[in-house]
Design a protein around this motif. Sequence first.
Motif, PDB file in Angstrom:
ATOM      1  N   ARG A 118       0.816  -1.215   0.000  1.00  0.00           N
ATOM      2  CA  ARG A 118       0.000   0.000   0.000  1.00  0.00           C
ATOM      3  C   ARG A 118       0.850   1.266   0.000  1.00  0.00           C
ATOM      4  O   ARG A 118       0.399   2.329  -0.441  1.00  0.00           O
ATOM      5  CB  ARG A 118      -0.935  -0.023   1.204  1.00  0.00           C
ATOM      6  CG  ARG A 118      -2.084  -1.011   0.998  1.00  0.00           C
ATOM      7  CD  ARG A 118      -2.905  -1.243   2.214  1.00  0.00           C
ATOM      8  NE  ARG A 118      -4.017  -2.147   1.928  1.00  0.00           N
ATOM      9  CZ  ARG A 118      -4.559  -2.960   2.825  1.00  0.00           C
ATOM     10  NH1 ARG A 118      -4.080  -2.989   4.063  1.00  0.00           N
ATOM     11  NH2 ARG A 118      -5.562  -3.737   2.492  1.00  0.00           N
ATOM     12  N   HIS A 121       1.890   1.853  -4.011  1.00  0.00           N
ATOM     13  CA  HIS A 121       0.658   1.360  -4.638  1.00  0.00           C
ATOM     14  C   HIS A 121       0.548   1.653  -6.129  1.00  0.00           C
ATOM     15  O   HIS A 121      -0.433   1.288  -6.772  1.00  0.00           O
ATOM     16  CB  HIS A 121      -0.559   1.969  -3.931  1.00  0.00           C
ATOM     17  CG  HIS A 121      -0.553   3.468  -3.924  1.00  0.00           C
ATOM     18  ND1 HIS A 121      -0.936   4.228  -5.003  1.00  0.00           N
ATOM     19  CD2 HIS A 121      -0.200   4.354  -2.954  1.00  0.00           C
ATOM     20  CE1 HIS A 121      -0.837   5.491  -4.714  1.00  0.00           C
ATOM     21  NE2 HIS A 121      -0.380   5.625  -3.471  1.00  0.00           N
ATOM     22  N   LEU A 124      -1.113  -0.802  -9.010  1.00  0.00           N
ATOM     23  CA  LEU A 124      -1.878  -1.912  -8.428  1.00  0.00           C
ATOM     24  C   LEU A 124      -3.283  -1.949  -9.009  1.00  0.00           C
ATOM     25  O   LEU A 124      -3.897  -0.911  -9.292  1.00  0.00           O
ATOM     26  CB  LEU A 124      -1.978  -1.760  -6.916  1.00  0.00           C
ATOM     27  CG  LEU A 124      -0.680  -1.805  -6.107  1.00  0.00           C
ATOM     28  CD1 LEU A 124      -0.990  -1.650  -4.622  1.00  0.00           C
ATOM     29  CD2 LEU A 124       0.067  -3.118  -6.358  1.00  0.00           C
ATOM     30  N   ARG A 126      -7.366  -3.160  -8.458  1.00  0.00           N
ATOM     31  CA  ARG A 126      -8.270  -2.934  -7.324  1.00  0.00           C
ATOM     32  C   ARG A 126      -8.097  -4.006  -6.238  1.00  0.00           C
ATOM     33  O   ARG A 126      -8.049  -3.710  -5.053  1.00  0.00           O
ATOM     34  CB  ARG A 126      -9.717  -2.899  -7.807  1.00  0.00           C
ATOM     35  CG  ARG A 126     -10.739  -2.563  -6.729  1.00  0.00           C
ATOM     36  CD  ARG A 126     -12.103  -2.293  -7.327  1.00  0.00           C
ATOM     37  NE  ARG A 126     -13.082  -1.958  -6.302  1.00  0.00           N
ATOM     38  CZ  ARG A 126     -13.778  -2.855  -5.609  1.00  0.00           C
ATOM     39  NH1 ARG A 126     -13.621  -4.156  -5.868  1.00  0.00           N
ATOM     40  NH2 ARG A 126     -14.649  -2.457  -4.688  1.00  0.00           N
ATOM     41  N   GLU A 128      -5.467  -5.944  -5.628  1.00  0.00           N
ATOM     42  CA  GLU A 128      -4.160  -5.855  -4.972  1.00  0.00           C
ATOM     43  C   GLU A 128      -4.166  -4.766  -3.904  1.00  0.00           C
ATOM     44  O   GLU A 128      -3.658  -4.951  -2.796  1.00  0.00           O
ATOM     45  CB  GLU A 128      -3.070  -5.577  -6.012  1.00  0.00           C
ATOM     46  CG  GLU A 128      -2.770  -6.770  -6.913  1.00  0.00           C
ATOM     47  CD  GLU A 128      -1.790  -6.408  -8.011  1.00  0.00           C
ATOM     48  OE1 GLU A 128      -0.869  -7.211  -8.281  1.00  0.00           O
ATOM     49  OE2 GLU A 128      -1.952  -5.314  -8.620  1.00  0.00           O
ATOM     50  N   TYR A 129      -4.731  -3.626  -4.226  1.00  0.00           N
ATOM     51  CA  TYR A 129      -4.754  -2.531  -3.257  1.00  0.00           C
ATOM     52  C   TYR A 129      -5.721  -2.821  -2.112  1.00  0.00           C
ATOM     53  O   TYR A 129      -5.425  -2.557  -0.945  1.00  0.00           O
ATOM     54  CB  TYR A 129      -5.150  -1.223  -3.939  1.00  0.00           C
ATOM     55  CG  TYR A 129      -5.099  -0.040  -2.992  1.00  0.00           C
ATOM     56  CD1 TYR A 129      -3.882   0.549  -2.671  1.00  0.00           C
ATOM     57  CD2 TYR A 129      -6.262   0.442  -2.401  1.00  0.00           C
ATOM     58  CE1 TYR A 129      -3.818   1.610  -1.765  1.00  0.00           C
ATOM     59  CE2 TYR A 129      -6.215   1.501  -1.502  1.00  0.00           C
ATOM     60  CZ  TYR A 129      -4.991   2.076  -1.187  1.00  0.00           C
ATOM     61  OH  TYR A 129      -4.944   3.115  -0.291  1.00  0.00           O
ATOM     62  N   GLY A 132      -4.150  -5.692  -0.081  1.00  0.00           N
ATOM     63  CA  GLY A 132      -2.770  -5.478   0.326  1.00  0.00           C
ATOM     64  C   GLY A 132      -1.804  -6.549  -0.122  1.00  0.00           C
ATOM     65  O   GLY A 132      -0.709  -6.690   0.452  1.00  0.00           O
TER      66      GLY A 132
END
Length: 333
Positions: A118, A121, A124, A126, A128-129, A132
């Motif tokens: 994060r 970020h 990334l 959606r 992955e963010y 995390g």
Amino acid sequence: MGRDVGWKGYFSDDERYADIINGIGCKGRQVVKKEDLKELDTQTGFLHGPKFIWRLSAGEKGRVKIRDCVRKAAFGMNFAIIGIENQETIDYSIPLRSMSYDVGTYEKQAVKIRKEVRKNHTGLNRGEYLYGFARDSRMYPAVTFVLYSGAESWNGPETLHEMLDFTDIPEELKEMVADYRVNLIDIRKLEDTSVFQTDVRQVFNFIRCSGDKNALKDLVEQDEYYKCMEADAFEVAVQYTNATELIEVKEYYEEGGSVNMCQALTELIADGRMEGRAEGRAEGRMEGIEAFILDNMEERIPEDRIIKKLQRRFHLTEEEAKTYFEKYALVEH
């Protein structure tokens, strides 16, 4: 010294820790060196607020789980988190407990990964963010070795499935229930200790033979190491012989941080203390002391050694032992 404390102190030596990893985890192949190990925090658990806490259940207050020993071991460019749990009594929930340590280890790694993902970020998607974890995020493998040293044969579960009630559960569904296997090492049943290169071998052998006085005597007489045994190894080993006398006499056989286990054990067996006998007590303390002195004189044991043995055997001061020796030695002349 408590037994758990003794084991923890013993395995604080990274050379021994590496020996366990190589001997058990790598089947005797010398892969890890002591320089490859890094000590880690022994606390583990799930993330709850600012701290790692292991939740016992939804309705109970969480608590931190403390492992006995844990190291980060380097394997080439990679690492593994390897824990050692010392077990003397049978824990019928050991699969769950061991699994919780490994899961906690992964959770601690996951928190670091989420923070880093994060923080950086950019690029990334959606998912992955949101969670995390990047697609290429990876954790270090976690392994826990459970060293069982109890005298009772292990009859507890060694897998999570053995703890579960599968009555009337369809076989197809049972196969989908994730299992967990404990890496249980029953020290007393080890058939080959040659996989160990440090005094882990001698400590394990001593525990293995502790139920047989003659086997124990043969062991220490045939291995030169026992004549100059590291003090911490001596203390850990004798805790599993049910012979507290060995701890009591340690100071008489210790020199320069090592202990002559061979001499200590041989003399205690000769005195009958390893069998729980105390000759002369039935006749009274004074008669017992006299018989003890005369028996040792017949074996032509030197005077100074008899006096030291008197001190240990009857809990005497050096002056008291000398007085008794002078009194009863005259009977022999």
